[in-house]
Design an enzyme around this catalytic site. Structure first.
Site, PDB file in Angstrom:
ATOM      1  N   LYS A 227       0.863  -1.192   0.000  1.00  0.00           N
ATOM      2  CA  LYS A 227       0.000   0.000   0.000  1.00  0.00           C
ATOM      3  C   LYS A 227       0.888   1.226   0.000  1.00  0.00           C
ATOM      4  O   LYS A 227       1.998   1.199   0.546  1.00  0.00           O
ATOM      5  CB  LYS A 227      -0.871   0.018   1.251  1.00  0.00           C
TER       6      LYS A 227
ATOM      7  N   ASP B   1      -7.004   4.242  -4.524  1.00  0.00           N
ATOM      8  CA  ASP B   1      -7.649   4.083  -3.215  1.00  0.00           C
ATOM      9  C   ASP B   1      -8.288   5.444  -2.930  1.00  0.00           C
ATOM     10  O   ASP B   1      -8.518   6.221  -3.873  1.00  0.00           O
ATOM     11  CB  ASP B   1      -6.612   3.672  -2.144  1.00  0.00           C
TER      12      ASP B   1
HETATM   13  N1  GLU Z   1      -7.277   0.073  -2.901  1.00  0.00           N
HETATM   14  C1  GLU Z   1      -8.035  -1.097  -3.241  1.00  0.00           C
HETATM   15  C2  GLU Z   1      -8.070  -2.040  -2.064  1.00  0.00           C
HETATM   16  O1  GLU Z   1      -8.110  -1.603  -0.943  1.00  0.00           O
HETATM   17  C3  GLU Z   1      -7.613  -1.712  -4.544  1.00  0.00           C
HETATM   18  C4  GLU Z   1      -6.201  -2.175  -4.620  1.00  0.00           C
HETATM   19  C5  GLU Z   1      -5.775  -2.650  -6.010  1.00  0.00           C
HETATM   20  O2  GLU Z   1      -6.595  -2.705  -6.912  1.00  0.00           O
HETATM   21  O3  GLU Z   1      -4.597  -2.967  -6.130  1.00  0.00           O
HETATM   22  O4  GLU Z   1      -8.118  -3.235  -2.197  1.00  0.00           O
END
Ligand code: GLU
Length: 450
Positions: free
Chosen positions: A130, A170
């Site tokens: 992340k 996100d």
């Molecule tokens: N931010 C999204 C999550 O919390 C998507 C992450 C992604 O697609 O890599 O899963």
């Protein structure tokens, strides 16, 4: 060495707290997982000996960097950016980028930790990561957002790659930001490759990715309800948030014959007793992505709807979908939902319910789908975007829709496998934690001490 010679849950959590001072969100996320995993590991000496949970709760690396940019008035601005690469045992690091003033290392560590389990649950080969920055896109011009994204990527590009780490969107990072970041990556590296997901359809983005998280959260809810002989049709729902996840969750609830009563943003929530139908949802999508306005404007546009400060959890409804942010549903609000007759909760956001709130749902034997299972549809379709980019192909909307439905069904099955309490109740938190953990843990065992 006997299992009893190893640390117990309390000792483990003491260590986590000590090693991560001032990081409450991260400690909370580890605690939620550790309580189930310690029970699961009780008779499994190999996991203890290899210190697997301790290793998963220690990110592989954290990259932190300065992001300088110039605003429209030529002021130099300085933000802090991060990428937390939590674990790549089962695939390249994968997870979104968040731009929000509340972003800290603790928040990104919790999200990267959760992502590791979530991605494992999808069954696709993706590790957990992340990233983000304490940048507030609210009120910024397109040019300012572009300059920030370019500056952010000018540092981040050296740490990512299609087989290394694949970021996505996100909170605060949608199609516009992904476009600017992808453009900068391509410019610096002179490579067109699937280094980000959530891209525009014109340049390698996957069909169904915008809908995937919200639709997936409703499919998960549908699976939980089906397991109990119920259906979404004819039920009312409270939803928080008004971004990509919330609006698509509202859309799918409506398509399945449910009635959505609320949406929210950081200013408050709107309550529409007539139901937020497709036309109104489209209006909200336009409000949030094009006009970049506030949800309070809904109450001026649609008569019968009212705007209130605070959160929507005291509104009576059959179903609740928290789709805004972490810790947005506390113990009292969980109690209010239960006493108002709520039957099921499916989390479109990451860790929106506090630990105490989760306990209320479990004690009341409420159907409760935690984010790491319920919102995994988003990253799952990101995984499919990676496959399409590698193969240089693109699948159509219908095919991806079927794949998403199957993926959510598979995640539900994995959760029931490990979360069935034997009395007809499924503890989906336990199911998700154990199923997500097992795959990563077994891969790590195979690698030895690395
Ligand atoms: N931010 C999204 C999550 O919390 C998507 C992450 C992604 O697609 O890599 O899963």
């Amino acid at each position: 060495m006997a299992v009893s010679d190893h640390v117990n849950l309390e000792q483990f959590m003491e260590g986590v707290k000590k090693r991560n001072p001032g990081q409450p969100e991260f400690v909370q996320a580890v605690h939620e997982v550790a309580q189930d995993i310690f029970e699961f590991m009780e008779d499994k000496v190999e996991y203890h000996e290899a210190q697997i949970l301790r290793r998963i709760a220690e990110p592989d690396r954290i990259i932190s960097f300065r992001v300088c940019w110039e605003d429209d008035n030529h002021n130099v601005r300085v933000q802090r950016g991060w990428r937390v690469q939590n674990n790549n045992a089962i695939g390249p690091y994968k997870g979104g980028i968040r731009f929000h003033p509340s972003v800290t290392e603790s928040v990104l560590k919790f999200l990267a930790f959760e992502q590791t389990f979530k991605n494992s649950l999808t069954g696709l080969p993706m590790g957990g990561g992340k990233g983000g920055a304490n940048f507030n896109p609210k009120g910024k011009s397109d040019a300012e957002v572009m300059r920030f994204c370019q500056s952010f990527m000018t540092e981040l590009y050296r740490h990512i790659g299609p087989d290394t780490d694949v970021p996505a969107g996100d909170i605060g990072v949608g199609g516009r930001e992904i476009g600017y970041m992808f453009g900068q990556y391509k410019r610096i590296t002179n490579r067109w490759e699937g280094v980000l997901t959530g891209k525009g359809q014109e340049y390698g983005g996957s069909q169904m990715r915008p809908e995937a998280t919200g639709y997936g959260a409703v499919y998960f809810l549908q699976n939980m309800m089906k397991h109990k002989g119920m259906d979404v049709e004819g039920h009312t729902a409270v939803i928080s948030g008004s971004g990509n996840v919330a609006t698509h969750a509202a859309e799918k609830i409506t398509q399945l014959g449910g009635k959505v009563l609320t949406l929210s943003d950081s200013g408050g929530f709107i309550h529409d007793p007539d139901g937020i139908d497709q036309e109104k949802i489209d209006w909200v999508k336009h409000l949030k992505t094009v006009k970049r306005g506030r949800i309070s404007e809904y109450a001026d546009e649609f008569k019968g709807a009212t705007f209130h400060e605070g959160r929507p959890w005291n509104v009576t409804a059959d179903l609740a979908l928290p789709c805004a942010t972490q810790n947005e549903l506390n113990e009292d609000e969980a109690k209010a939902l239960v006493s108002n007759g709520c039957k099921g909760v499916s989390e479109g956001a990451n860790m929106p319910t506090t630990l105490e709130g989760v306990k209320v749902f479990h004690d009341a034997k409420l159907m409760y789908g935690p984010g790491k299972a319920a919102n995994a549809g988003g990253v799952a379709v990101s995984g499919l975007e990676m496959s399409q980019n590698s193969e240089r192909i693109s699948w159509n909307h219908e095919r991806l829709g079927e794949m998403l439905t199957d993926l959510m069904k598979g995640i539900h099955e994995k959760c029931t496998e490990y979360g069935d309490q034997g009395d007809g109740y499924v503890d989906y938190v336990k199911g998700a934690n154990i199923a997500g953990f097992k795959k990563v843990a077994d891969a790590m065992l195979a690698f030895g001490v690395v």
